[in-house]
Design an enzyme around this catalytic site. Structure first.
Site, PDB file in Angstrom:
ATOM      1  N   LEU A 176      50.792  28.460  26.176  1.00 13.52           N
ATOM      2  CA  LEU A 176      50.702  29.718  26.720  1.00 13.52           C
ATOM      3  C   LEU A 176      51.359  29.828  28.225  1.00 13.52           C
ATOM      4  O   LEU A 176      51.863  28.834  28.757  1.00 13.52           O
ATOM      5  CB  LEU A 176      49.268  30.075  26.910  1.00 13.52           C
ATOM      6  CG  LEU A 176      48.061  30.122  25.789  1.00 13.52           C
ATOM      7  CD1 LEU A 176      46.762  30.292  26.099  1.00 13.52           C
ATOM      8  CD2 LEU A 176      48.721  31.160  24.445  1.00 13.52           C
TER       9      LEU A 176
ATOM     10  N   GLY B 110      54.246  32.170  28.978  1.00 15.77           N
ATOM     11  CA  GLY B 110      55.400  32.895  28.905  1.00 15.77           C
ATOM     12  C   GLY B 110      56.652  32.113  29.711  1.00 15.77           C
ATOM     13  O   GLY B 110      56.369  30.949  30.101  1.00 15.77           O
TER      14      GLY B 110
ATOM     15  N   THR C 157      55.846  40.894  25.174  1.00 19.93           N
ATOM     16  CA  THR C 157      57.126  40.051  24.729  1.00 19.93           C
ATOM     17  C   THR C 157      58.014  39.410  25.544  1.00 19.93           C
ATOM     18  O   THR C 157      59.006  38.726  25.285  1.00 19.93           O
ATOM     19  CB  THR C 157      57.674  40.313  23.249  1.00 19.93           C
ATOM     20  OG1 THR C 157      57.955  41.658  23.563  1.00 19.93           O
ATOM     21  CG2 THR C 157      56.516  40.470  22.085  1.00 19.93           C
TER      22      THR C 157
ATOM     23  N   ASP D  51      58.256  42.741  31.366  1.00 16.49           N
ATOM     24  CA  ASP D  51      59.646  42.447  31.430  1.00 16.49           C
ATOM     25  C   ASP D  51      60.317  43.407  30.208  1.00 16.49           C
ATOM     26  O   ASP D  51      61.439  43.802  30.169  1.00 16.49           O
ATOM     27  CB  ASP D  51      60.109  41.161  30.979  1.00 16.49           C
ATOM     28  CG  ASP D  51      60.125  40.441  32.381  1.00 16.49           C
ATOM     29  OD1 ASP D  51      59.555  40.875  33.456  1.00 16.49           O
ATOM     30  OD2 ASP D  51      60.950  39.346  32.472  1.00 16.49           O
TER      31      ASP D  51
ATOM     32  N   LEU E 254      59.236  40.972  36.964  1.00 16.19           N
ATOM     33  CA  LEU E 254      58.656  40.183  38.142  1.00 16.19           C
ATOM     34  C   LEU E 254      57.276  39.886  37.527  1.00 16.19           C
ATOM     35  O   LEU E 254      56.789  40.826  36.874  1.00 16.19           O
ATOM     36  CB  LEU E 254      58.533  40.848  39.453  1.00 16.19           C
ATOM     37  CG  LEU E 254      59.895  41.038  40.224  1.00 16.19           C
ATOM     38  CD1 LEU E 254      59.513  41.965  41.515  1.00 16.19           C
ATOM     39  CD2 LEU E 254      60.504  39.659  40.589  1.00 16.19           C
TER      40      LEU E 254
ATOM     41  N   HIS F 154      49.025  33.459  67.474  1.00 17.99           N
ATOM     42  CA  HIS F 154      50.215  32.782  68.156  1.00 17.99           C
ATOM     43  C   HIS F 154      50.069  31.381  67.807  1.00 17.99           C
ATOM     44  O   HIS F 154      48.984  30.676  68.167  1.00 17.99           O
ATOM     45  CB  HIS F 154      50.423  33.356  69.619  1.00 17.99           C
ATOM     46  CG  HIS F 154      51.394  32.341  70.266  1.00 17.99           C
ATOM     47  ND1 HIS F 154      52.882  32.649  70.270  1.00 17.99           N
ATOM     48  CD2 HIS F 154      51.398  31.427  71.257  1.00 17.99           C
ATOM     49  CE1 HIS F 154      53.482  31.885  71.052  1.00 17.99           C
ATOM     50  NE2 HIS F 154      52.567  31.062  71.673  1.00 17.99           N
TER      51      HIS F 154
END
Ligand code: FAD
Ligand code: NAI
Length: 468
Positions: A38, A40, A145, A314, A321, A446
């Site tokens: 899994l 992608g 996909t 996508d 992204l 800082h």
């Protein structure tokens, strides 16, 4: 036959997040993934492995170039063990994928391994590796996909010497000379990995600048720094042929003047973008329409022309992204649950994980100019920060663009150490529609890199940066 409220096809960051959110909202959920693991592109061959190699190669570069200045002496030679480096990367990937397996179990999501394809709008066939087909029924389906690497029509990707990012993540040797076609995110991130490990790297880019989608100031600064790191650039070069002769790769391109330029190397990384991937889905059987470049067409609810089928990530329009895909997965799940979610696409940050990093959110100066917006700019160099000098990461800047009349922050663009993390402050500020003065008046610890954000905001407010 098993039936579900939702079936998700594809288990990348879009798909697995959609599945989890659907399950959280009480829907009976299935996820279908054609690969054995899994996660992608992002987890297997994208975000995670590329960052693992960027981190390892960065350590090596520090050891050979910077330790001495810090007063750290290493007796003997520091060497790269590429096999071990790649194995560590794979261990990181495996661990991350294991996390997704756990999340699927935890959320009681049924995982099907096989190629998902529409039989019709409510039935999905899952073809297993052994050829057996199982059919499940789903009231709603989410197509997730993803995408695949693009190439140029005349290039033969042989996956050995002429490669895409997928092969570049598991090379067996450090190239002598890697020719990178495309000065975008992949070309620069992976180009920098191999440059650090000792390769000569030449980036051949069609346009007149690298990372062309980002603010021009970021392109300029990153080019300057990467040139200092000895990465070579051939900008405004139109590649016209890529030939492999044995272990040699010859790339020919026309420069701005139309003259032919030849680059000879031992590897060529083709990184000219990615395209939506819908092969094998059998979209026609469900009647789902596609738009240009094979993308699945969706409306503002990410619903296709078939009312019970949605698409995310996508495979649809927009930035390719992982975090964009994730937001879309969540959105669709919530739409299905009857909620009214919203994504502000202007506030999806973009990051390049080179060192220095590049990060941005909102509008670029070029976009504002084109839209005729009256704006003002505050820019603060990293080298003026105590923190940056302490770590010797002095390259880069933070640039804040604000509306000239209202002072609302319209875009934030950064180059420098850890700006991938710093950009979140800008996203939060813009989500709450902060003015530059709001950021300028907030206390920033800082010494941190974040002080550059405050200083740039002070600069945008009334040209009153303190440390410049
Ligand atoms: P994908 O992650 O591509 O997943 C789609 C899944 O669907 C795949 O597992 C595929 O096997 C499966 N699938 C396809 N068809 C079928 C079918 N018919 N049946 C079953 N399963 C199917 N993005 C970032 O935000 N940050 C980064 O740092 C970053 N780095 C990257 C580095 C590289 C080298 C690459 C290549 C990409 C990178 N990206 C990064 C982009 C990011 O990987 C993608 O935007 C993201 O993976 C898209 O998610 P997705 O869910 O839409 O699709
Ligand atoms: P990209 O779109 O970032 O860059 C492609 C580059 O190739 C552009 O600069 C383009 O002008 C150039 N190009 C196109 N055709 C060319 C040609 N014929 N000759 C020379 N140059 C040419 O695509 P890339 O780098 O392949 O990445 C694909 C996708 O993956 C991106 O859209 C990105 O969103 C995603 N990604 C994201 C990462 C991140 O978020 N850090 C990291 C890696 C990938």
């Amino acid at each position: 036959m098993s039936s579900y409220d939702v079936a998700v096809i594809g288990s990348g960051p879009g798909g697995y997040v959609a599945a989890i959110r659907c399950a959280q909202l009480g829907m009976k959920t299935a996820i279908i993934e054609k690969y054995a693991t899994l996660g992608g592109t992002c987890l297997n061959v994208g975000c995670i492995p590329s960052k693992a190699l960027l981190d390892s190669s960065h350590h090596y570069e520090d050891a050979i170039k910077h330790f001495d200045t810090h007063g750290i002496e290493i007796p003997g030679e520091v060497k790269v063990n590429l096999e071990k480096m790649i194995a560590r990367k794979q261990a990181v990937v495996d661990q991350t994928i294991g996390g997704i397996d756990f999340l699927m179990k935890k959320n009681e999501i049924d995982v099907f391994q096989g190629i998902g394809s529409f039989k019709d709008a409510t039935n999905i066939n899952i073809t297993k590796e052994d050829g057996k087909v199982e059919t499940i029924q789903a009231k709603n389906t989410i197509i997730a996909t993803g995408s695949k690497p693009s190439s140029l029509p005349f290039i033969k990707i042989d996956k050995e010497r002429v490669i895409t990012s997928t092969e570049a993540l598991k090379l067996k040797e450090v190239p002598k000379h890697m020719i990178v076609i495309g000065g975008g995110v992949i070309g620069l991130e992976l180009g920098q990995v191999y440059k650090r490990l000792g390769a000569e790297v030449t980036v051949v880019e069609y346009l007149d600048r690298i990372i062309p989608g980002m603010d021009r100031a970021c392109s300029k600064e990153l080019t300057k720094v990467l040139k200092k790191q000895k990465i070579k650039f051939a900008l405004s070069h139109k590649v016209k042929s890529v030939e492999r002769n044995g272990n040699e790769v010859v790339v020919k391109a026309d420069n701005k003047k139309g003259e032919e330029v030849t680059f000879t190397g031992d590897y060529c990384l083709v990184a000219v973008g990615r395209h939506a991937y819908t092969d094998g889905l059998n979209l026609e059987a469900a009647g789902v329409k596609q738009e240009e470049r094979g993308r699945v067409a969706v409306n503002e609810h990410l619903q296709t022309n078939v009312p019970n089928i949605y698409a995310i990530g996508d495979v649809i329009k927009g930035a390719m992204l992982a975090h964009k895909a994730e937001e879309e997965g969540t959105l669709v799940a919530e739409v299905l649950a009857g909620q009214k979610p919203h994504i502000d696409y202007n506030l999806i940050p973009g990051v390049v994980y080179t060192w220095p990093e590049v990060a941005a959110v909102g509008k670029t100066e070029e976009q504002l100019k084109e839209a005729g917006v009256d704006y003002k700019v505050g820019q603060f160099p990293m080298r003026a920060l105590g923190r940056a000098r302490a770590s010797m990461d002095i390259d880069g800047f933070v640039k804040i663009i604000a509306d000239k009349k209202t002072d609302e922050v319209l875009g934030v663009h950064m180059v420098g150490a850890r700006v991938a993390d710093l950009i979140s402050e800008a996203v939060v500020a813009m989500e709450f529609r902060a003015s530059a003065e709001d950021i300028a008046r907030m206390s920033h610890a800082h010494p941190t890199y974040a002080e550059a954000v405050k200083e740039a905001a002070l600069g945008a407010t009334e040209d009153r940066s303190i440390h410049m």
